[in-house]
Scaffold this active site. Structure first.
Site, mmCIF file in Angstrom:
data_model
loop_
_atom_site.group_PDB
_atom_site.id
_atom_site.type_symbol
_atom_site.label_atom_id
_atom_site.label_comp_id
_atom_site.label_asym_id
_atom_site.label_seq_id
_atom_site.Cartn_x
_atom_site.Cartn_y
_atom_site.Cartn_z
ATOM 1 N N LYS A 52 0.843 -1.204 0.000
ATOM 2 C CA LYS A 52 0.000 0.000 0.000
ATOM 3 C C LYS A 52 0.879 1.256 0.000
ATOM 4 O O LYS A 52 0.590 2.237 -0.671
ATOM 5 C CB LYS A 52 -0.941 -0.012 1.220
ATOM 6 C CG LYS A 52 -1.995 -1.108 1.120
ATOM 7 C CD LYS A 52 -2.746 -1.340 2.417
ATOM 8 C CE LYS A 52 -3.588 -2.595 2.319
ATOM 9 N NZ LYS A 52 -4.221 -2.975 3.598
ATOM 10 N N GLN A 96 -5.119 -1.566 9.803
ATOM 11 C CA GLN A 96 -4.726 -2.824 9.171
ATOM 12 C C GLN A 96 -5.241 -4.016 9.990
ATOM 13 O O GLN A 96 -5.001 -4.110 11.187
ATOM 14 C CB GLN A 96 -3.185 -2.876 9.044
ATOM 15 C CG GLN A 96 -2.676 -4.095 8.303
ATOM 16 C CD GLN A 96 -3.146 -4.166 6.855
ATOM 17 O OE1 GLN A 96 -3.062 -3.201 6.116
ATOM 18 N NE2 GLN A 96 -3.663 -5.325 6.448
ATOM 19 N N ASP A 119 -11.278 1.936 3.217
ATOM 20 C CA ASP A 119 -11.399 0.479 3.056
ATOM 21 C C ASP A 119 -12.835 0.094 2.681
ATOM 22 O O ASP A 119 -13.083 -1.000 2.200
ATOM 23 C CB ASP A 119 -11.044 -0.226 4.386
ATOM 24 C CG ASP A 119 -9.646 -0.818 4.365
ATOM 25 O OD1 ASP A 119 -9.124 -1.075 3.262
ATOM 26 O OD2 ASP A 119 -9.088 -1.033 5.457
#
Ligand code: NAD
Length: 286
Positions: A52, A96, A119
């Site tokens: 990422k 995460q 997300d």
């Protein structure tokens, strides 16, 4: 058979985003910024974060990372999320996963401002998708990546019987919704499904997100099937593989995604897209 090249599409997305980010910076004094929270040092998480971060470098999106020991308490994490929610210089917040066991993941996700939920995991963003494609504002990145791969190869899901294996909140369920929004007839299978083959054998498209190598074998799919393999598994030799028996299914499929190089890079690319979209929305730029 045609291979769906997720890596190539992701790179094209990065090139376009890099131009857009440059323009936003130049004309609007806005450089999108993604905040990433990592708790502990899970090896898979570290590898995902690296990918990422690299994508942010390619696109010009700013990256800020907050690393915490596993001993971090949930209250401390919620406080940090609140701080990032209130920070106008931050446009995307990503916690995460997985988190260590003492965290209640739904509670942590709920704390993220839905407008910064790049997300696409909050109930707000997931729920809105039910209303139709025009409400897919910040869709979860893996299903969004699948839709982009289909679009790139002109695979129109309208009228297709699609069997999705795996019913998680972040992959299977939202993917079914996005395909339904596009006129497909989705069937969702999961661990309790009886006779999985009876659901896959007549499907025009099979999407698999379970995390079990060779769950889908050649005898379970029909000639000309489109295979979207989202699963990620590490083999004994250290190499990655998906949930489908790629070698035997490949000759039978009209399209198939490789693992690695299919859904994985597309997920990261869609995270970058969501971050730019969130930055624009938060600053009233269309
Ligand atoms: P999850 O564990 O939350 O969900 C797994 C789903 O599979 C569940 O719905 C479960 O009922 C179902 N399942 C388990 N065993 C089954 C079986 N034998 N038959 C049918 N269904 C079964 O997992 P997740 O987070 O959705 O991830 C699934 C897989 O996709 C994992 O391998 C993960 O690494 C991968 N993944 C990849 C990406 C990517 O970017 N490529 C993103 C997210 C997840």
């Amino acid at each position: 058979m045609a291979l769906i090249d997720g890596k190539k599409i992701a790179n094209e997305i990065y090139e376009n985003l890099a131009v857009e980010v440059q323009k936003l910076t130049r004309e609007n004094n806005l450089q999108p910024k993604l905040a990433v929270i990592l708790v502990g040092d899970n090896a898979a998480s570290l590898s995902y974060i690296k990918q990422k971060r690299k994508a942010c470098e390619k696109t010009g999106i700013q990256w800020v990372q907050f690393d915490y020991e596993e001993s971090l308490t949930q209250d401390e994490l919620l406080k940090k999320i609140q701080e990032l929610n209130e920070d106008n210089s931050i446009h995307g917040i990503l916690v995460q996963l997985p988190l260590p066991e003492h965290f209640e993941v739904p509670k942590v996700i709920r704390a993220i401002d839905p407008h910064k939920d790049v997300d696409g995991f909050t109930a707000y963003n997931l729920g809105k998708m039910f209303l139709g494609t025009e409400f897919e504002d910040l869709p979860p990145c893996t299903p969004a990546g699948v839709i982009k791969m289909l679009e790139y190869y002109d695979i129109d899901p309208e009228g297709m019987n699609v069997t999705i294996v795996g019913a998680s909140n972040i992959v299977g369920k939202p993917l079914a919704t996005m395909l339904l929004n596009r006129g497909a007839t989705p069937t969702i299978c999961h661990i309790k499904t009886k006779d999985l083959k009876s659901h896959t054998i007549n499907a025009d498209m099979v999407c698999v997100a379970v995390g079990r190598p060779n769950l889908i074998t050649e005898d379970m799919v029909k000639e000309g099937v489109v295979i979207i393999d989202i699963g990620v598994n590490r083999k004994d030799d250290g190499k990655l593989c998906g949930d489908c028996d790629f070698e035997r299914i490949e000759p039978k499929a009209s399209y198939i995604t490789p693992v690695p190089g299919g859904a994985g890079p597309m997920t990261v690319a869609c995270l970058m897209e969501n971050t730019v979209k969130a930055a624009k929305r938060l600053n009233n730029i269309s």
